[in-house]
Design a protein around this motif. Structure first.
Motif, PDB file in Angstrom:
ATOM      1  N   GLY A  82       0.673  -1.304   0.025  1.00  0.00           N
ATOM      2  CA  GLY A  82       0.127   0.221   0.149  1.00  0.00           C
ATOM      3  C   GLY A  82       0.815   1.182   0.063  1.00  0.00           C
ATOM      4  O   GLY A  82       0.265   2.491   0.089  1.00  0.00           O
ATOM      5  N   PHE A  83       2.273   1.219  -0.175  1.00  0.00           N
ATOM      6  CA  PHE A  83       3.077   2.416  -0.228  1.00  0.00           C
ATOM      7  C   PHE A  83       4.131   2.329  -1.332  1.00  0.00           C
ATOM      8  O   PHE A  83       4.321   1.029  -1.845  1.00  0.00           O
ATOM      9  N   TYR A  84       4.447   3.488  -1.919  1.00  0.00           N
ATOM     10  CA  TYR A  84       5.515   3.444  -2.799  1.00  0.00           C
ATOM     11  C   TYR A  84       6.849   3.654  -2.004  1.00  0.00           C
ATOM     12  O   TYR A  84       6.935   4.321  -1.011  1.00  0.00           O
ATOM     13  N   ARG A  85       7.930   2.942  -2.590  1.00  0.00           N
ATOM     14  CA  ARG A  85       9.043   2.873  -1.873  1.00  0.00           C
ATOM     15  C   ARG A  85      10.354   2.688  -2.952  1.00  0.00           C
ATOM     16  O   ARG A  85       9.941   2.418  -4.168  1.00  0.00           O
ATOM     17  N   THR A  86      11.249   3.406  -2.650  1.00  0.00           N
ATOM     18  CA  THR A  86      12.393   3.390  -3.387  1.00  0.00           C
ATOM     19  C   THR A  86      12.987   1.829  -3.926  1.00  0.00           C
ATOM     20  O   THR A  86      13.095   1.062  -2.813  1.00  0.00           O
ATOM     21  N   MET A  87      13.300   1.352  -4.881  1.00  0.00           N
ATOM     22  CA  MET A  87      13.721   0.085  -5.194  1.00  0.00           C
ATOM     23  C   MET A  87      14.936  -0.282  -4.355  1.00  0.00           C
ATOM     24  O   MET A  87      15.192  -1.404  -4.077  1.00  0.00           O
ATOM     25  N   ALA A  88      15.557   0.757  -3.803  1.00  0.00           N
ATOM     26  CA  ALA A  88      16.815   0.417  -3.074  1.00  0.00           C
ATOM     27  C   ALA A  88      16.396  -0.046  -1.573  1.00  0.00           C
ATOM     28  O   ALA A  88      17.468  -0.810  -1.056  1.00  0.00           O
ATOM     29  N   ASP A  89      15.341   0.025  -1.334  1.00  0.00           N
ATOM     30  CA  ASP A  89      14.844  -0.443  -0.101  1.00  0.00           C
ATOM     31  C   ASP A  89      14.355  -2.109   0.002  1.00  0.00           C
ATOM     32  O   ASP A  89      13.899  -2.641   0.698  1.00  0.00           O
ATOM     33  N   LEU A  90      14.452  -2.504  -1.375  1.00  0.00           N
ATOM     34  CA  LEU A  90      13.700  -3.759  -1.622  1.00  0.00           C
ATOM     35  C   LEU A  90      14.380  -4.799  -0.811  1.00  0.00           C
ATOM     36  O   LEU A  90      13.896  -5.766  -0.162  1.00  0.00           O
ATOM     37  N   ALA A  91      15.828  -4.656  -0.582  1.00  0.00           N
ATOM     38  CA  ALA A  91      16.547  -5.782   0.068  1.00  0.00           C
ATOM     39  C   ALA A  91      16.032  -5.798   1.639  1.00  0.00           C
ATOM     40  O   ALA A  91      16.275  -6.695   2.241  1.00  0.00           O
ATOM     41  N   LEU A  92      15.890  -4.579   2.144  1.00  0.00           N
ATOM     42  CA  LEU A  92      15.329  -4.476   3.403  1.00  0.00           C
ATOM     43  C   LEU A  92      14.035  -5.213   3.738  1.00  0.00           C
ATOM     44  O   LEU A  92      13.531  -5.750   4.745  1.00  0.00           O
ATOM     45  N   LEU A  93      13.283  -5.253   2.832  1.00  0.00           N
ATOM     46  CA  LEU A  93      11.948  -6.177   2.713  1.00  0.00           C
ATOM     47  C   LEU A  93      11.768  -7.343   2.461  1.00  0.00           C
ATOM     48  O   LEU A  93      10.920  -8.144   2.812  1.00  0.00           O
ATOM     49  N   LEU A  94      13.025  -7.892   1.735  1.00  0.00           N
ATOM     50  CA  LEU A  94      12.880  -9.358   1.172  1.00  0.00           C
ATOM     51  C   LEU A  94      12.848 -10.395   2.400  1.00  0.00           C
ATOM     52  O   LEU A  94      11.944 -11.267   2.385  1.00  0.00           O
ATOM     53  N   PRO A  95      13.488 -10.038   3.481  1.00  0.00           N
ATOM     54  CA  PRO A  95      13.256 -10.908   4.672  1.00  0.00           C
ATOM     55  C   PRO A  95      11.918 -11.013   5.193  1.00  0.00           C
ATOM     56  O   PRO A  95      11.286 -11.763   5.562  1.00  0.00           O
ATOM     57  N   GLU A  96      11.130  -9.897   5.157  1.00  0.00           N
ATOM     58  CA  GLU A  96       9.657  -9.930   5.686  1.00  0.00           C
ATOM     59  C   GLU A  96       8.817 -10.630   4.653  1.00  0.00           C
ATOM     60  O   GLU A  96       8.002 -11.409   4.977  1.00  0.00           O
ATOM     61  N   MET A  97       9.125 -10.410   3.455  1.00  0.00           N
ATOM     62  CA  MET A  97       8.556 -11.013   2.139  1.00  0.00           C
ATOM     63  C   MET A  97       8.649 -12.478   2.496  1.00  0.00           C
ATOM     64  O   MET A  97       7.660 -13.346   2.132  1.00  0.00           O
ATOM     65  N   ARG A  98       9.751 -13.039   2.819  1.00  0.00           N
ATOM     66  CA  ARG A  98       9.915 -14.682   3.076  1.00  0.00           C
ATOM     67  C   ARG A  98       9.206 -15.146   4.277  1.00  0.00           C
ATOM     68  O   ARG A  98       8.900 -16.410   4.386  1.00  0.00           O
ATOM     69  N   SER A 194      20.153 -10.627   6.336  1.00  0.00           N
ATOM     70  CA  SER A 194      19.543 -11.298   7.780  1.00  0.00           C
ATOM     71  C   SER A 194      18.387 -10.766   7.991  1.00  0.00           C
ATOM     72  O   SER A 194      18.203  -9.357   7.927  1.00  0.00           O
ATOM     73  N   ASP A 195      17.472 -11.419   8.708  1.00  0.00           N
ATOM     74  CA  ASP A 195      16.327 -10.609   9.241  1.00  0.00           C
ATOM     75  C   ASP A 195      16.779  -9.631  10.477  1.00  0.00           C
ATOM     76  O   ASP A 195      15.928  -8.574  10.306  1.00  0.00           O
ATOM     77  N   GLU A 196      17.814  -9.915  10.907  1.00  0.00           N
ATOM     78  CA  GLU A 196      18.197  -8.774  12.018  1.00  0.00           C
ATOM     79  C   GLU A 196      18.803  -7.735  11.536  1.00  0.00           C
ATOM     80  O   GLU A 196      18.139  -6.434  11.963  1.00  0.00           O
ATOM     81  N   ASP A 197      19.535  -7.748  10.624  1.00  0.00           N
ATOM     82  CA  ASP A 197      20.053  -6.520   9.789  1.00  0.00           C
ATOM     83  C   ASP A 197      19.241  -5.659   9.042  1.00  0.00           C
ATOM     84  O   ASP A 197      18.994  -4.544   9.274  1.00  0.00           O
ATOM     85  N   ALA A 198      18.115  -6.508   8.202  1.00  0.00           N
ATOM     86  CA  ALA A 198      17.223  -5.739   7.789  1.00  0.00           C
ATOM     87  C   ALA A 198      16.120  -5.029   8.623  1.00  0.00           C
ATOM     88  O   ALA A 198      15.992  -3.768   8.494  1.00  0.00           O
ATOM     89  N   ALA A 199      15.786  -5.696   9.733  1.00  0.00           N
ATOM     90  CA  ALA A 199      14.899  -4.950  10.766  1.00  0.00           C
ATOM     91  C   ALA A 199      15.722  -3.909  11.209  1.00  0.00           C
ATOM     92  O   ALA A 199      14.867  -2.816  11.716  1.00  0.00           O
ATOM     93  N   ARG A 200      17.031  -3.783  11.757  1.00  0.00           N
ATOM     94  CA  ARG A 200      17.781  -2.796  12.190  1.00  0.00           C
ATOM     95  C   ARG A 200      17.648  -1.559  11.226  1.00  0.00           C
ATOM     96  O   ARG A 200      17.482  -0.466  11.699  1.00  0.00           O
ATOM     97  N   GLU A 201      17.999  -1.948  10.061  1.00  0.00           N
ATOM     98  CA  GLU A 201      18.120  -0.751   9.126  1.00  0.00           C
ATOM     99  C   GLU A 201      16.992  -0.006   8.823  1.00  0.00           C
ATOM    100  O   GLU A 201      16.787   0.863   8.481  1.00  0.00           O
ATOM    101  N   ARG A 202      15.868  -0.981   8.670  1.00  0.00           N
ATOM    102  CA  ARG A 202      14.475  -0.391   8.434  1.00  0.00           C
ATOM    103  C   ARG A 202      14.187   0.503   9.829  1.00  0.00           C
ATOM    104  O   ARG A 202      13.502   1.795   9.493  1.00  0.00           O
ATOM    105  N   ALA A 203      14.410   0.282  10.864  1.00  0.00           N
ATOM    106  CA  ALA A 203      14.093   0.862  11.963  1.00  0.00           C
ATOM    107  C   ALA A 203      14.771   2.410  11.928  1.00  0.00           C
ATOM    108  O   ALA A 203      14.266   3.274  12.267  1.00  0.00           O
TER     109      ALA A 203
END
Length: 363
Positions: A82-98, A194-203
Motif C-alpha cells: 500500500g506504499f511507494y518505496r524506492t527500489m533501493a529498499d527492496l533488500a530491506l523488505l525481502l526478509p519480511e516477504m519470506r 539477515s532478518d536482524e540486519d534488515a529490521a535494524r536498518e529499517r528502524a
C-alpha cells in the motif's frame, strides 16, 4: 542519559525529518527515499494521496507522470503493502516477504490452493502483466471473509503473492493494478540481508524519516515504532519516553518555516496519537462519515504553518468545471493577516499545480 526536548524542538525535528521546511528536496526518488514510504490512496477529491504528498514536498516541479515513469519504466520506485518505496529498499523488505503470509488462515488457504497458485504464476509468466479480473477463479478452496475480499479468490491470491514477493505490481491504469511475476519487476542483484540486519536498518531509516518516535507503538499498515534505535528523549509536556534521530540533533536549531497543505494520509499526520502528543492537533478523516456529521469536510487537508498545525482546508477539485472549490478554511486558532495570506497563497499554488482556478463555494 535521557535527552530533554522542548515541545518546539520536537515539532521542528519531526517537520524537518518529513521535508516540510522551506528547504525542499531535489527530486521524487530523493523524497521517497527520505520519507521511506509514500501512501497510495487513490481517493482523488483533490488529488491521489501519493501526488499530494510529493507535491507538498517538491512543489510545482512535481508531475504525476514523472512518478509513473519511475515506477513503470525506470523501476526506481515500486509498490508494496500500500506504499511507494524506492527500489533501493527492496533488500530491506525481502526478509519480511519470506515470512509472509503471517496469518494462519492465509498460510492454510495458500497451501490448500497450491495448484491455483502455480497456475496463476504460469499465466502471469506467459501473458502478464494482468489485472486480477483477467485471471479466472480456479481456487480449490474459496477465501472466506466478512469483508469485501470474501470469495474474491484471484485478487486475494495476487495480494498474498505480492506480499510474499512472488508477484509484483507492475503498473496501474484506469482499471487498477496490473500484476506480473516479480522477477520482471524487481532487479536480480539484490543484496541478501539477515532478518536482524534488515529490521535494524529499517528502524534506523524509519526514525530518520520521523525524527522523533516511540520505541513501541500501535500496529499500523507500516510500522511507526523504532525499538531502541536512536537516543532516548523526553518531550516537554508529553508523558513517556521517545527515541530521537541523532542526525536530527546535529542539524542544529535553524528552521526554515513554510506553509504546507497535507494529505490526510501524510506520514506526519497519519499517526493521530503522535499528532496529538507532539502538535496538540486534532484531526479525523471524515470521508467515511455521513455528510451531515462532518465537521471539517469530506477530504479536509491539514494545514501546517511552520511547526504548528493551524487548521483544515475543505476543498474539492471540480475538473469538469476547471475549478478548485474551497468550501471552508477552518481556523483552529484565529489567523493573523500574514498567516491568512500564507495559507491562501498555498491554496492558489495547489490550484495552479492542478491546472484549476480557485473559487469559493457556498455551503
Amino acid at each position: 542519559m535521557v535527552l530533554r526536548l522542548t515541545a518546539e524542538q520536537a515539532r521542528r525535528i519531526a517537520v524537518r525529518a518529513q521535508l516540510l521546511t522551506a528547504e525542499r528536496p531535489a527530486g521524487i526518488v530523493e523524497t521517497i527515499d527520505a520519507l521511506t514510504v509514500v501512501n497510495i490512496e487513490p481517493t482523488a477529491a483533490i488529488a491521489p494521496s501519493a501526488d499530494l504528498i510529493l507535491w507538498s514536498r517538491l512543489g510545482w516541479p512535481y508531475q504525476p507522470a514523472d512518478l509513473v515513469r519511475l515506477v513503470e519504466r525506470d523501476r526506481a520506485v515500486f509498490e508494496w503493502g500500500g506504499f511507494y518505496r524506492t527500489m533501493a529498499d527492496l533488500a530491506l523488505l525481502l526478509p519480511e516477504m519470506r515470512r509472509r503470509p503471517e496469518s494462519i488462515q492465509a498460510r492454510e488457504w495458500l497451501a490448500a490452493n497450491d495448484v491455483f497458485r502455480r497456475d496463476v504464476i504460469a499465466r502471469l509468466r506467459a501473458e502478464g502483466p494482468l489485472h486480477a479480473a483477467d485471471i479466472p477463479d480456479a481456487a480449490q478452496v474459496p477465501w472466506r471473509s466478512s469483508g469485501w475480499t470474501n470469495n474474491r479468490n484471484s485478487l486475494q491470491l495476487l495480494e498474498i503473492l505480492v506480499l510474499c514477493g512472488e508477484v509484483a505490481v507492475s503498473s496501474r491504469d484506469a482499471a487498477g493494478r496490473l500484476f506480473d511475476v516479480a522477477d520482471r519487476v524487481y532487479p536480480a542483484d539484490v543484496p541478501v540481508l539477515s532478518d536482524e540486519d534488515a529490521a535494524r536498518e529499517r528502524a534506523q531509516r524509519r526514525l530518520a524519516a520521523l525524527g522523533v518516535a516511540r520505541a513501541k507503538a500501535a500496529q499500523s499498515p507500516e510500522p511507526i515504532d523504532v525499538g531502541e534505535i536512536g537516543e532516548a528523549a523526553v518531550v516537554e509536556g508529553v508523558e513517556g519516553e521517545w527515541r530521537v534521530d541523532p542526525a536530527a540533533l546535529e542539524a542544529g536549531d535553524g528552521f526554515a518555516a513554510r506553509t504546507a497543505l497535507l494529505s490526510p494520509f501524510d506520514r506526519l499526520v497519519f499517526d493521530r496519537k503522535r499528532l496529538t502528543e507532539l502538535f496538540g492537533y486534532g484531526y479525523l478523516l471524515e470521508m467515511y462519515k455521513p455528510a451531515a456529521q462532518r465537521r471539517w469536510g469530506y477530504f479536509a487537508l491539514p494545514i501546517l504553518h511552520g511547526d504548528r498545525f493551524i487548521g483544515k482546508l475543505d476543498a474539492k477539485a471540480d475538473r469538469k468545471a476547471g475549478v478548485l472549490r474551497v468550501h471552508a478554511v477552518h481556523e483552529d486558532v484565529p489567523f493573523t493577516e500574514d498567516t491568512s495570506a500564507a495559507v491562501h497563497s498555498e491554496i492558489e499554488r495547489l490550484a495552479q499545480w492542478l491546472g484549476l482556478e480557485v473559487t469559493e463555494a457556498s455551503r
